[in-house]
Motif scaffolding. Structure first.
Motif, PDB file in Angstrom:
ATOM      1  N   TRP A 165      -4.352   7.339   7.701  1.00 13.20           N
ATOM      2  CA  TRP A 165      -3.951   6.416   6.649  1.00 13.20           C
ATOM      3  C   TRP A 165      -2.509   6.650   6.220  1.00 13.20           C
ATOM      4  CZ3 TRP A 165      -2.295   8.416   2.065  1.00 13.20           C
ATOM      5  CH2 TRP A 165      -2.694   9.712   1.745  1.00 13.20           C
ATOM      6  N   LEU A 166      -2.039   7.901   6.378  1.00 12.01           N
ATOM      7  CA  LEU A 166      -0.650   8.212   6.038  1.00 12.01           C
ATOM      8  C   LEU A 166       0.303   7.582   7.059  1.00 12.01           C
ATOM      9  CD1 LEU A 166       0.827   9.734   3.834  1.00 12.01           C
ATOM     10  CD2 LEU A 166       0.722  11.781   5.236  1.00 12.01           C
ATOM     11  N   MET A 169       0.556   4.053   6.062  1.00 12.20           N
ATOM     12  CA  MET A 169       1.402   3.965   4.876  1.00 12.20           C
ATOM     13  C   MET A 169       2.887   4.090   5.249  1.00 12.20           C
ATOM     14  SD  MET A 169       0.799   6.044   1.391  1.00 12.20           S
ATOM     15  CE  MET A 169       2.243   6.849   0.775  1.00 12.20           C
TER      16      MET A 169
END
Length: 200
Positions: A165-166, A169
């Motif tokens: 998820w980073l 992002m």
């Protein structure tokens, strides 16, 4: 009690603390390489723009200084012209021709200085417009640099933490940085004024 690092590694593996995704590190590496390359290209263009801005600023200052010099010359010519006209009123008739010649000469000088002064003013204003246009592009490249630097930092943390998820992002500042860089390179008029004012 002795400390055995192998036991710690084995217990971490068994607890499944860090689950490695095989696609994540290559994706991070490729993204970082592409962003760094794009950032380098934008940096070259931005450096050239900064040099052109410095030249435009220097030209503007020079032209305003020349403008002031021409303005002073014009005022001196007008002052001398006024004195000559007053002196001509009281001068004998035989000196009127000489006074008329000097009056015409100073009228021409004052008119010439006024014309040159106005040309310098127009050039100084043009230099300011050039500077403003270049500064518009410089702001775009500055935002691009900042956004891509944030993205690369997030990608570095992604590689260490293995959090997908980073990585997702990190794609947001990457996209914004690429958009602003392309705007500067291609000449798009994208200019988030609120963000630029906040950062300036």
């Amino acid at each position: 009690m002795e400390f055995d690092p192998l036991e710690v590694i084995e217990s971490a593996k068994s607890a499944n603390v860090t689950k490695r995704l095989p696609w994540l590190n290559p994706a991070v590496a490729i993204t970082v390489a592409l962003l760094a390359t794009f950032m380098g290209i934008c940096k070259v263009k931005d450096d050239n723009i900064v040099q052109a801005m410095q030249q435009a600023q220097a030209d503007k200052l020079d032209n305003w200084q020349f403008y002031q010099a021409r303005n002073i010359r014009e005022e001196i010519a007008k002052s001398t012209l006024a004195q000559l006209r007053l002196q001509a009123l009281a001068a004998p008739v035989k000196l009127q021709v000489a006074f008329d010649a000097q009056i015409r000469a100073y009228e021409g000088l004052a008119k010439d200085q006024n014309q040159k002064k106005n040309e310098l003013k127009a050039q100084a204003e043009k230099d300011q417009s050039t500077y403003d246009a270049l500064n518009f592009k410089d702001d775009q490249f500055d935002l691009s640099d900042a956004a891509i630097a944030i993205a690369i930092s997030l990608l570095a943390v992604t590689s260490l933490t293995q959090l997908p998820w980073l990585f997702v992002m990190a794609l947001f500042p990457s996209g914004f940085g690429v958009l602003m860089g392309l705007a500067g390179l291609i000449g798009w008029t994208i200019h988030p004024d609120v963000l630029i004012k906040l950062l300036s």
